[in-house]
Design an enzyme around this catalytic site. Sequence first.
Site, PDB file in Angstrom:
ATOM      1  N   HIS A 135       0.741  -1.350  -0.023  1.00  0.00           N
ATOM      2  CA  HIS A 135      -0.037  -0.183  -0.079  1.00  0.00           C
ATOM      3  C   HIS A 135       0.738   1.136  -0.057  1.00  0.00           C
ATOM      4  O   HIS A 135       2.139   1.105   0.333  1.00  0.00           O
ATOM      5  CB  HIS A 135      -1.077  -0.091   1.181  1.00  0.00           C
ATOM      6  CG  HIS A 135      -0.422  -0.142   2.633  1.00  0.00           C
ATOM      7  ND1 HIS A 135       0.186  -1.379   3.053  1.00  0.00           N
ATOM      8  CD2 HIS A 135       0.113   0.717   3.438  1.00  0.00           C
ATOM      9  CE1 HIS A 135       0.909  -1.181   4.218  1.00  0.00           C
ATOM     10  NE2 HIS A 135       0.917   0.190   4.520  1.00  0.00           N
ATOM     11  N   GLY A 136       0.343   2.262  -0.417  1.00  0.00           N
ATOM     12  CA  GLY A 136       1.153   3.392  -0.556  1.00  0.00           C
ATOM     13  C   GLY A 136       1.361   4.431   0.873  1.00  0.00           C
ATOM     14  O   GLY A 136       0.784   3.876   1.978  1.00  0.00           O
TER      15      GLY A 136
END
Length: 145
Positions: free
Chosen positions: A64-65
């Site tokens: 995920h970012g």
Amino acid sequence: MTKQILSPATIDLHAQLTSKEAAIRHTGQILVDQGYVNAGYIDKMLEREAVTSTFMGNYVAIPHGTEEGKKEIKETGISVVTVPDGVDFGGGNIVKVLIGIAGKGDEHLEILSKIAIILSEEVNIDNILEATSKDEIISLFNEVN
């Protein structure tokens, strides 16, 4: 209209990926292609991985970012990629299930909670890896409300 968080279009069964970077890029590209995130989100996923591994154990990684990457998210979504041959996430950590997350606002916390419930049962990881259809994956994720 809001998109489904998980759909057949965001699932890739039996992918052949040879590196951690390729695996993260592939997982993120699904979210880009389906309109959940801008292309810049993939770079933020790679930045997150450089800071701390998203390997969770039991053959699972949840790329995920970064917090900064939230501006690249259009809608909340997840991608699920299975890699039966596994991909090395470093240190001998082999990943066979990748779950990419893009959550608007604080929605990623709810998604992570649901994913944690699903993945807490090793049988569910096996079921993901042995799935022969995308509907099997969707059904498994829909069991947690």
